[in-house]
Design a protein around this motif. Structure first.
Motif, PDB file in Angstrom:
ATOM      1  N   TYR A  40      57.965 106.402  -3.607  1.00  0.00           N
ATOM      2  CA  TYR A  40      58.849 107.402  -4.183  1.00  0.00           C
ATOM      3  C   TYR A  40      58.148 108.082  -5.354  1.00  0.00           C
ATOM      4  CZ  TYR A  40      62.667 104.905  -1.795  1.00  0.00           C
ATOM      5  OH  TYR A  40      63.486 104.310  -0.860  1.00  0.00           O
TER       6      TYR A  40
ATOM      7  N   GLN B 180      59.357 110.229  -8.937  1.00  0.00           N
ATOM      8  CA  GLN B 180      60.520 110.491  -9.781  1.00  0.00           C
ATOM      9  C   GLN B 180      60.143 111.398 -10.928  1.00  0.00           C
ATOM     10  OE1 GLN B 180      62.308 107.077 -11.783  1.00  0.00           O
ATOM     11  NE2 GLN B 180      64.338 107.935 -11.482  1.00  0.00           N
TER      12      GLN B 180
ATOM     13  N   LYS C  56      64.418 112.323 -15.707  1.00  0.00           N
ATOM     14  CA  LYS C  56      65.871 112.407 -15.663  1.00  0.00           C
ATOM     15  C   LYS C  56      66.407 112.777 -14.280  1.00  0.00           C
ATOM     16  CE  LYS C  56      66.236 113.374 -20.581  1.00  0.00           C
ATOM     17  NZ  LYS C  56      66.829 114.213 -21.646  1.00  0.00           N
ATOM     18  N   GLN C  57      65.661 112.463 -13.254  1.00  0.00           N
ATOM     19  CA  GLN C  57      66.134 112.730 -11.898  1.00  0.00           C
ATOM     20  C   GLN C  57      66.119 111.450 -11.075  1.00  0.00           C
ATOM     21  OE1 GLN C  57      64.422 116.044  -9.820  1.00  0.00           O
ATOM     22  NE2 GLN C  57      64.319 117.327 -11.656  1.00  0.00           N
ATOM     23  N   SER C  58      66.718 111.516  -9.922  1.00  0.00           N
ATOM     24  CA  SER C  58      66.747 110.372  -9.025  1.00  0.00           C
ATOM     25  C   SER C  58      65.407 110.242  -8.303  1.00  0.00           C
ATOM     26  CB  SER C  58      67.893 110.535  -8.025  1.00  0.00           C
ATOM     27  OG  SER C  58      68.041 109.372  -7.245  1.00  0.00           O
ATOM     28  N   LEU C  59      65.318 109.251  -7.447  1.00  0.00           N
ATOM     29  CA  LEU C  59      64.083 108.998  -6.708  1.00  0.00           C
ATOM     30  C   LEU C  59      63.958 109.956  -5.533  1.00  0.00           C
ATOM     31  CD1 LEU C  59      64.373 105.125  -6.560  1.00  0.00           C
ATOM     32  CD2 LEU C  59      63.116 106.477  -8.214  1.00  0.00           C
TER      33      LEU C  59
ATOM     34  N   LEU D 135      61.976 110.262  -2.007  1.00  0.00           N
ATOM     35  CA  LEU D 135      61.141 109.535  -1.053  1.00  0.00           C
ATOM     36  C   LEU D 135      59.964 110.395  -0.626  1.00  0.00           C
ATOM     37  CD1 LEU D 135      60.788 107.015   0.814  1.00  0.00           C
ATOM     38  CD2 LEU D 135      62.095 108.278   2.535  1.00  0.00           C
TER      39      LEU D 135
ATOM     40  N   PHE E 149      56.043 109.972 -12.119  1.00  0.00           N
ATOM     41  CA  PHE E 149      56.270 108.530 -12.075  1.00  0.00           C
ATOM     42  C   PHE E 149      56.364 108.139 -10.609  1.00  0.00           C
ATOM     43  CE2 PHE E 149      56.981 104.670 -14.080  1.00  0.00           C
ATOM     44  CZ  PHE E 149      58.174 104.056 -13.741  1.00  0.00           C
TER      45      PHE E 149
ATOM     46  N   ILE F 197      56.821 105.236  -7.726  1.00  0.00           N
ATOM     47  CA  ILE F 197      57.423 103.912  -7.566  1.00  0.00           C
ATOM     48  C   ILE F 197      57.375 103.508  -6.103  1.00  0.00           C
ATOM     49  CG2 ILE F 197      59.440 102.467  -8.075  1.00  0.00           C
ATOM     50  CD1 ILE F 197      60.523 104.691  -9.804  1.00  0.00           C
TER      51      ILE F 197
ATOM     52  N   PHE G 256      62.113  97.139  -5.924  1.00  0.00           N
ATOM     53  CA  PHE G 256      61.211  98.155  -6.437  1.00  0.00           C
ATOM     54  C   PHE G 256      60.149  97.571  -7.358  1.00  0.00           C
ATOM     55  CE2 PHE G 256      62.918 102.185  -5.036  1.00  0.00           C
ATOM     56  CZ  PHE G 256      64.158 101.814  -4.561  1.00  0.00           C
TER      57      PHE G 256
ATOM     58  N   PRO H 235      57.558  98.202 -10.684  1.00  0.00           N
ATOM     59  CA  PRO H 235      57.844  98.720 -12.015  1.00  0.00           C
ATOM     60  C   PRO H 235      57.434 100.171 -12.219  1.00  0.00           C
ATOM     61  CG  PRO H 235      55.915  97.324 -12.074  1.00  0.00           C
ATOM     62  CD  PRO H 235      56.462  97.238 -10.677  1.00  0.00           C
ATOM     63  N   GLY H 236      56.736 100.735 -11.243  1.00  0.00           N
ATOM     64  CA  GLY H 236      56.358 102.144 -11.351  1.00  0.00           C
ATOM     65  C   GLY H 236      54.976 102.346 -11.953  1.00  0.00           C
TER      66      GLY H 236
ATOM     67  N   ARG I 185      52.925 105.446 -14.042  1.00  0.00           N
ATOM     68  CA  ARG I 185      52.984 106.770 -14.685  1.00  0.00           C
ATOM     69  C   ARG I 185      51.619 107.417 -14.544  1.00  0.00           C
ATOM     70  NH1 ARG I 185      56.716 110.008 -15.831  1.00  0.00           N
ATOM     71  NH2 ARG I 185      57.920 108.307 -16.767  1.00  0.00           N
TER      72      ARG I 185
ATOM     73  N   GLY J 135      60.936 100.534 -13.006  1.00  0.00           N
ATOM     74  CA  GLY J 135      61.483 100.700 -11.673  1.00  0.00           C
ATOM     75  C   GLY J 135      62.941 100.276 -11.623  1.00  0.00           C
ATOM     76  N   PRO J 136      63.692 100.753 -10.620  1.00  0.00           N
ATOM     77  CA  PRO J 136      65.093 100.343 -10.473  1.00  0.00           C
ATOM     78  C   PRO J 136      65.197  98.839 -10.209  1.00  0.00           C
ATOM     79  CG  PRO J 136      64.606 102.277  -9.119  1.00  0.00           C
ATOM     80  CD  PRO J 136      63.296 101.734  -9.598  1.00  0.00           C
TER      81      PRO J 136
ATOM     82  N   LEU K 172      72.052 103.914  -9.977  1.00  0.00           N
ATOM     83  CA  LEU K 172      71.789 104.555  -8.693  1.00  0.00           C
ATOM     84  C   LEU K 172      72.476 103.794  -7.577  1.00  0.00           C
ATOM     85  CD1 LEU K 172      67.953 104.945  -9.258  1.00  0.00           C
ATOM     86  CD2 LEU K 172      69.515 106.882  -9.015  1.00  0.00           C
TER      87      LEU K 172
ATOM     88  N   LYS L   6      72.194 110.859  -6.631  1.00  0.00           N
ATOM     89  CA  LYS L   6      71.414 111.483  -7.707  1.00  0.00           C
ATOM     90  C   LYS L   6      71.446 110.667  -8.993  1.00  0.00           C
ATOM     91  CE  LYS L   6      71.378 116.263  -6.189  1.00  0.00           C
ATOM     92  NZ  LYS L   6      71.606 117.677  -6.556  1.00  0.00           N
TER      93      LYS L   6
ATOM     94  N   ARG M  92      73.786 108.832 -15.331  1.00  0.00           N
ATOM     95  CA  ARG M  92      73.122 108.438 -16.565  1.00  0.00           C
ATOM     96  C   ARG M  92      74.176 108.039 -17.579  1.00  0.00           C
ATOM     97  NH1 ARG M  92      68.093 108.467 -17.797  1.00  0.00           N
ATOM     98  NH2 ARG M  92      67.608 109.663 -15.930  1.00  0.00           N
TER      99      ARG M  92
END
Lengths: 116, 112
Positions: free
Chosen positions: A36, A38, A41-44, A46, A91, A93, A107, A109-110, A112, B42-43, B88, B104, B107
């Motif tokens: 993914y 990201q 301030k947005q969602s993931l 794919l 970012f 992930i 998931f 940890p991502g 950057r 991560g989530p 999420l 989405k 927050r």
């Protein structure tokens, strides 16, 4: 729960170079992993589904020649960002499904990535 | 097309208040997961609900899966500053090898 690791946690590279990100399932085997992206301030979003021993499946709009995915073993998938540009800064992930669970995914940890 | 609609997108509340986050879809999911993500990480999986009508509790968090398996809610009682983050919801279809469908996100900011 299952543990997924990513390496590196952050990386800075120059424009035009390539960067490899590793995703590992530490205590389970994952035939399928997901990558993914990201934005702040947005969602993931794919990017692709990584399948062990076969080609990855890319989402529409994701360049397969730019984002190379290799899933060579049941515990490791790699994402290589080739000829990186500043707009690739993001970012990243990964996730993997524990086959012993009820379809949930765990998931990492991502990572950057900053391209200068 | 956003298959999972999450609401509200943003929520700012005082410590001690209650709140509910909703996740709705016109599609049926075999299971639904809730994750919490903090900046730069991560989530983290909070819960998985599988059965229609199922209710799961995790300390002050209560998760519910709709009877038709198309929607879910997350209720937090007596919110704490440590609850701040991005929540999420993600739906799963058919098999574990298909990607999750993400909302989405909501927050949440809990102010002392």
């Amino acid at each position: 729960g299952a543990v997924v690791s990513q390496h590196p946690s952050w990386v800075i590279c120059k424009s035009g170079t390539s960067v490899k990100i590793e995703c590992r399932s530490l205590d389970f085997q994952a035939t399928t992993m997901f990558w993914y992206r990201q934005f702040p301030k947005q969602s993931l979003m794919l990017m692709a589904t990584s399948n062990e021993g076969s080609k990855a499946t890319y989402e529409q709009g994701v360049e397969k020649d730019k984002f190379l995915i290799n899933h060579a073993s049941l515990t490791l998938s790699t994402l290589t960002v080739t000829s990186a540009h500043p707009e690739d800064s993001s970012f990243y992930i990964c996730s993997a499904r524990d086959p012993g669970g009820a379809y949930e995914q765990y998931f990492g940890p991502g990572t950057r990535l900053t391209v200068t | 097309t956003q298959l999972l609609e999450q609401s509200p997108q943003f929520l700012s509340i005082q410590e001690g208040e209650n709140l509910t986050v909703y996740c709705n879809s016109s599609s049926v999911f075999s299971s639904l997961q809730w994750y919490r993500q903090e900046p730069g990480e991560g989530p983290v999986l909070l819960v998985t609900v599988v059965t229609g009508g199922e209710v799961k509790k995790l300390k002050r968090l209560t998760f519910q899966f709709g009877d038709a398996r198309k929607d879910s809610s997350l209720h937090i009682t007596a919110a704490q500053t440590g609850d701040t983050g991005l929540y999420l919801c993600a739906g799963s279809r058919n098999s574990g090898n298909t990607p999750l469908v993400f909302g989405k996100g909501t927050r949440l900011s809990v102010i002392a």
